[in-house]
Motif scaffolding. Structure first.
Motif, mmCIF file in Angstrom:
data_model
loop_
_atom_site.group_PDB
_atom_site.id
_atom_site.type_symbol
_atom_site.label_atom_id
_atom_site.label_comp_id
_atom_site.label_asym_id
_atom_site.label_seq_id
_atom_site.Cartn_x
_atom_site.Cartn_y
_atom_site.Cartn_z
ATOM 1 N N ALA A 60 0.813 -1.212 0.000
ATOM 2 C CA ALA A 60 0.000 0.000 0.000
ATOM 3 C C ALA A 60 0.849 1.265 0.000
ATOM 4 N N PRO A 76 -5.637 -0.215 4.273
ATOM 5 C CA PRO A 76 -6.155 -1.491 3.764
ATOM 6 C C PRO A 76 -7.639 -1.665 4.076
ATOM 7 N N ALA A 89 -5.085 -4.542 -0.126
ATOM 8 C CA ALA A 89 -4.537 -3.237 -0.504
ATOM 9 C C ALA A 89 -3.961 -3.301 -1.907
ATOM 10 N N ASN A 118 -12.414 -0.063 6.448
ATOM 11 C CA ASN A 118 -10.987 0.211 6.348
ATOM 12 C C ASN A 118 -10.352 0.097 7.728
ATOM 13 N N TRP A 167 -7.986 2.432 -7.058
ATOM 14 C CA TRP A 167 -8.220 1.301 -6.160
ATOM 15 C C TRP A 167 -9.592 0.699 -6.436
#
Length: 443
Positions: A60, A76, A89, A118, A167
């Motif tokens: 990450a 993450p 991640a 998260n 992401w």
């Protein structure tokens, strides 16, 4: 710090070390929850758990295409599935995906809940995790120790942490790529350690083809279909965090050149999925577009009703329960992947359910090729002619034909990428037209 009431920390208590991971607001079976508690208990191998969490945090925090671009890590995503916890991640360059699955045999005591949120893995916590030893007694908390169910009057739930768009699109692409990977090799402890220790560093490192052999994975001078292609050896460097705990590693290959790596550690496993090129992020793969053209609202609703944070989704069972074809179920799962609702576990060979608090309209917004294809069909610029599909787009005429169940287009996109980055808009338009044509060849 966005979305967290406090920072995660690792502290010493009379009973040993206590690892407390702060959560943001989450989605659970009960609905939106403010700072939930997904797990509180002891892990069987503190040192292995700490190393695996650091491996995910390393990914990450890193841009593997340009290592000097390293900055503070993003948070993450953790999914609690009743019998396990999954920490996920992406790298900052979005070309590497990492996941740590803490499985039931890695938990000594405690009950895992259900939901997705998260977790905060901050620099002080990373430093503390790095010093965790086997003899330590580690109590893991994922959450705040209690639940506060949000209501419309009290809480307005948005994305708890500002996940970057890449992401979000990566969460859509990775499961579809993983679902099409094939197992290339399975090696035990010593060959795994030797392989990981031999990986060259640098940004992003050389691209190497590996073939299975009697002593594990070896660089292959002659490229064969049975090889696995590691595009940038440094992009697997985070796996060194768990190298000393590894008792098995499995390598997977995708036809595009992407690769998957699963390292089994005590009580869990760490998965890495790497794009076909060091400069290519998952948001540009386009692989799931093949499935998105075969979905309807009824199929989506039927499949959605079967999702309940399962650690393993049985697609055949859903097909039987809903009376849908397996193709329609797979298409629905691909749509749910777009909104972050499902992932794919290489080791299990199956989908799993999670929920990211995202706007469902992102399906179209994140996949411009699919939206363009729908425009081409609705505007009657796509017609069937003599067994082929004629598509008029941007003043040019493109022809799409089917051969061996595969569509081929005459456009520049197809000439450049083939099927390595998903179908072009013209192929998608043809797929939509072939799926439900009227008598005059238009939808």
């Amino acid at each position: 710090m966005i979305g967290y009431a406090r920072a995660s920390d690792l502290s010493l208590t009379a009973d040993g070390a206590r690892l407390s991971l702060a959560t943001a607001d989450a989605l659970t079976p009960a609905g939106p929850v403010v700072r939930p508690s997904f797990f509180s208990g002891f892990v069987s191998r503190p040192d292995a758990v700490a190393a695996a969490l650091l491996a995910v945090a390393d990914v990450a925090a890193t841009s593997y295409y340009e290592l000097s671009a390293r900055r503070a890590s993003l948070d993450p995503v953790v999914t609690a599935s009743g019998d396990r916890l999954r920490f996920e991640a992406f790298s900052r360059c979005n070309g590497v995906y990492a996941r740590f699955d803490l499985l039931s045999d890695g938990i000594d005591a405690g009950e895992v809940g259900y939901g997705t949120t998260n977790v905060d893995i901050n620099p002080p916590l990373r430093h503390a995790l790095a010093s965790t030893q086997l003899a330590d007694l580690l109590h893991l908390d994922v959450g705040e120790g209690g639940l506060a169910v949000a209501t419309a009057e009290q809480t307005h739930l948005e994305r708890p942490v500002d996940l970057p768009d890449r992401w979000i699109r990566g969460f859509a692409e990775v499961p579809t790529i993983a679902a099409r990977m094939r197992l290339v090799a399975e090696v035990d402890r010593l060959p795994t350690m030797t392989f990981l220790a031999s990986l060259r560093s640098g940004a992003p490192g050389p691209t190497v083809h590996y073939a299975p052999g009697p002593r594990g994975l070896q660089p292959s001078a002659v490229r064969r279909e049975s090889d696995v292609r590691l595009a940038g050896t440094s992009r697997l460097s985070a796996a060194r965090r768990v190298m000393r705990f590894a008792h098995r590693m499995r390598a997977y290959a995708h036809d595009s050149g992407a690769s998957g790596w699963v390292v089994d550690v005590p009580g869990g496993r760490v998965t890495f999925i790497i794009t076909a090129e060091p400069y290519r992020g998952f948001s540009g793969e386009g692989g799931l577009l093949h499935a998105l053209g075969d979905v309807d609202d009824d199929g989506l609703s039927a499949v959605a009703a079967c999702l309940a944070w399962q650690p393993v989704i049985d697609a055949d069972a859903i097909a039987r329960e809903t009376s849908l074809t397996r193709r329609r179920v797979d298409g629905a799962l691909a749509v749910f992947a777009v909104s972050g609702r499902v992932g794919f576990d290489l080791a299990e060979g199956a989908w799993f359910h999670r929920e990211l608090p995202l706007d469902p309209s992102r399906v179209g917004g994140d996949h411009a090729r699919l939206e363009r294809a729908r425009e081409l069909v609705s505007s009657e610029q796509t017609v069937l002619t003599e067994g082929m599909c004629r598509v008029v787009a941007d003043g040019a005429v493109h022809w799409v034909r089917e051969s061996g169940g595969i569509l081929h287009c005459t456009c520049r996109w197809h000439a450049r990428y083939g099927h390595s980055r998903g179908p072009c808009a013209h192929e998608l338009a043809a797929r939509l037209l072939f799926a439900s044509p009227t008598q005059d060849g238009r939808r």
